[in-house]
Write an enzyme that holds these catalytic residues in place. Sequence first.
Site, PDB file in Angstrom:
ATOM      1  N   ASP A 293       0.826  -1.216   0.000  1.00  0.00           N
ATOM      2  CA  ASP A 293       0.000   0.000   0.000  1.00  0.00           C
ATOM      3  C   ASP A 293       0.860   1.266   0.000  1.00  0.00           C
ATOM      4  O   ASP A 293       2.104   1.188   0.013  1.00  0.00           O
ATOM      5  CB  ASP A 293      -0.928  -0.053   1.228  1.00  0.00           C
ATOM      6  CG  ASP A 293      -2.300   0.535   0.956  1.00  0.00           C
ATOM      7  OD1 ASP A 293      -2.429   1.367   0.044  1.00  0.00           O
ATOM      8  OD2 ASP A 293      -3.239   0.181   1.690  1.00  0.00           O
TER       9      ASP A 293
ATOM     10  N   GLU B  49      -0.638   1.602  -5.289  1.00  0.00           N
ATOM     11  CA  GLU B  49      -0.408   3.040  -5.107  1.00  0.00           C
ATOM     12  C   GLU B  49      -1.543   3.853  -5.733  1.00  0.00           C
ATOM     13  O   GLU B  49      -1.405   5.025  -6.012  1.00  0.00           O
ATOM     14  CB  GLU B  49       1.001   3.469  -5.530  1.00  0.00           C
ATOM     15  CG  GLU B  49       1.382   3.272  -6.976  1.00  0.00           C
ATOM     16  CD  GLU B  49       0.903   4.369  -7.902  1.00  0.00           C
ATOM     17  OE1 GLU B  49      -0.242   4.248  -8.366  1.00  0.00           O
ATOM     18  OE2 GLU B  49       1.661   5.315  -8.209  1.00  0.00           O
ATOM     19  N   TRP B  50      -2.695   3.162  -5.901  1.00  0.00           N
ATOM     20  CA  TRP B  50      -3.984   3.787  -6.280  1.00  0.00           C
ATOM     21  C   TRP B  50      -3.951   4.497  -7.628  1.00  0.00           C
ATOM     22  O   TRP B  50      -4.787   5.373  -7.901  1.00  0.00           O
ATOM     23  CB  TRP B  50      -4.441   4.781  -5.197  1.00  0.00           C
ATOM     24  CG  TRP B  50      -4.217   4.363  -3.800  1.00  0.00           C
ATOM     25  CD1 TRP B  50      -4.629   3.172  -3.255  1.00  0.00           C
ATOM     26  CD2 TRP B  50      -3.554   5.090  -2.743  1.00  0.00           C
ATOM     27  NE1 TRP B  50      -4.267   3.119  -1.929  1.00  0.00           N
ATOM     28  CE2 TRP B  50      -3.605   4.287  -1.594  1.00  0.00           C
ATOM     29  CE3 TRP B  50      -2.943   6.340  -2.663  1.00  0.00           C
ATOM     30  CZ2 TRP B  50      -3.052   4.683  -0.374  1.00  0.00           C
ATOM     31  CZ3 TRP B  50      -2.393   6.743  -1.468  1.00  0.00           C
ATOM     32  CH2 TRP B  50      -2.442   5.922  -0.337  1.00  0.00           C
ATOM     33  N   GLY B  51      -2.950   4.208  -8.462  1.00  0.00           N
ATOM     34  CA  GLY B  51      -2.887   4.847  -9.775  1.00  0.00           C
ATOM     35  C   GLY B  51      -2.401   6.276  -9.758  1.00  0.00           C
ATOM     36  O   GLY B  51      -2.463   6.963 -10.776  1.00  0.00           O
TER      37      GLY B  51
ATOM     38  N   ASP C 150      -9.936   3.305  -4.050  1.00  0.00           N
ATOM     39  CA  ASP C 150     -10.670   2.127  -3.561  1.00  0.00           C
ATOM     40  C   ASP C 150     -12.053   1.990  -4.190  1.00  0.00           C
ATOM     41  O   ASP C 150     -12.789   2.968  -4.307  1.00  0.00           O
ATOM     42  CB  ASP C 150     -10.850   2.213  -2.041  1.00  0.00           C
ATOM     43  CG  ASP C 150      -9.547   1.966  -1.311  1.00  0.00           C
ATOM     44  OD1 ASP C 150      -8.479   1.942  -1.968  1.00  0.00           O
ATOM     45  OD2 ASP C 150      -9.599   1.812  -0.085  1.00  0.00           O
TER      46      ASP C 150
HETATM   47  C1  GAL Z   1      -6.123   1.244   1.084  1.00  0.00           C
HETATM   48  C2  GAL Z   1      -6.169   0.188  -0.011  1.00  0.00           C
HETATM   49  C3  GAL Z   1      -7.268  -0.789   0.343  1.00  0.00           C
HETATM   50  C4  GAL Z   1      -6.965  -1.419   1.687  1.00  0.00           C
HETATM   51  C5  GAL Z   1      -6.777  -0.339   2.757  1.00  0.00           C
HETATM   52  C6  GAL Z   1      -6.294  -0.908   4.080  1.00  0.00           C
HETATM   53  O1  GAL Z   1      -5.135   2.167   0.800  1.00  0.00           O
HETATM   54  O2  GAL Z   1      -6.410   0.789  -1.244  1.00  0.00           O
HETATM   55  O3  GAL Z   1      -7.390  -1.779  -0.665  1.00  0.00           O
HETATM   56  O4  GAL Z   1      -5.793  -2.197   1.576  1.00  0.00           O
HETATM   57  O5  GAL Z   1      -5.849   0.636   2.334  1.00  0.00           O
HETATM   58  O6  GAL Z   1      -6.088   0.047   5.048  1.00  0.00           O
END
Ligand code: GAL
Length: 399
Positions: free
Chosen positions: A166, A199-201, A221
């Site tokens: 993450d 890294e969310w793109g 997400d």
């Molecule tokens: C976000 C991630 C999610 C989940 C979450 C956990 O950054 O995109 O898929 O892993 O953290 O805290």
Amino acid sequence: MAGKVTFCAFVLVLLSTLAAAIRPSARSSTVARRAALENGLGRTPQMGWNSWNHFHRNINEEIIRQIADAMVDTGLAKLGYEYINIDDYWAAYDRDSQGNLAGNASTFPSGVTALADYVHGKGLKLGIYSDAGTRTCGKLMPGSLGYEDQDAKTFASWGIDYLKYDNCNNQGISPQPRYDAMSKALLNSGRNIFFSLCEWGVDDPATWAGGVGNSWRTTGDIKDTWASMTAIADKNDKWASYAGPGGWNDPDMLEVGNGGMTTEEYRSHFSLWALMKAPLLIGCDIRSMSNETKEILSNQNVIAVNQDGLGVQGHKVQQDGDQEVWAGPLTGGRFAVVLWNRGSAQASITASWWSIGLNASTVVDAHVLWTDEITSAVQGELEETVDSHACKMYVLTPK
Ligand code: GAL
């Protein structure tokens, strides 16, 4: 008036087809990536389960064991779902006296090695989660920034098969060096570990992550809503040409079975994720899933599209308002096609051969994947009535 509407639709279709045609070819980007990534994993998109979408922080070793049991008992394991992935909140707040990560003593009292043994004993693989920052997103466990080699060795020594990594608390350091450090650490860890970048793109990972990981999130997400799922499908589509064997665009995990969408919406979600060669990571509680959920997650025809050896991500090839056609090539000269009605009323959708990439004269057998029927000798186009928020999915085999 009708003539004008038809003309506008034609222009839209033409534009989207031209846009698809000028994307960089899947082949060239794949070749560039293959040279760099050497763990041999992810030749087809990963399949499995992850704790986050349903359980969030409320996880423990008993749940993970029971999920592994359910994966086998429901028959999902036999269909290819192999990874059991623990997300955030599995570790103790602090590292131990040697600086090692350790499982949370109250929720994972037996330790991660025992859990890995259990999961491996079922013929499955165990995945874990860390963060390319000082603490994970939930902040209740340490991140791996600066501890990449140590943590990769720890994961390897526990028998971990998959790492989701993450992007929280990253100290303002750009993603590439942080993810690269863990990629190298995993390659040197002595165990083959699938590397999933999360890294969310934010830094367009499709353009650089092929040499770093086996999949990379392209978006923020997913939420268990129609609006979120459809928006994410569109964002992920932009990067279609960068996916290929060994490295996949990841539009986030499946929400099928979590209750926020209708059965038809979940069927669309699963169909689109399969066509986009997205990771098929189940996000519901498979211990208690409904028959409808199991039927969607278990459709072998649709799973086969996702796992096709050619590894080319299908993409949007036609759009006429809320009516869309998504398609992509498969092995053996076949094509997967989804007619998707994103509108609020039933509508007719026509996929023309030229937008799919077939010659107008080609005659195909159309396998209707969700009903498992074959329509023989179809030529030129495929026209169907599709319910609101539903889709029809096909594999076309030229005769
Ligand atoms: C976000 C991630 C999610 C989940 C979450 C956990 O950054 O995109 O898929 O892993 O953290 O805290």
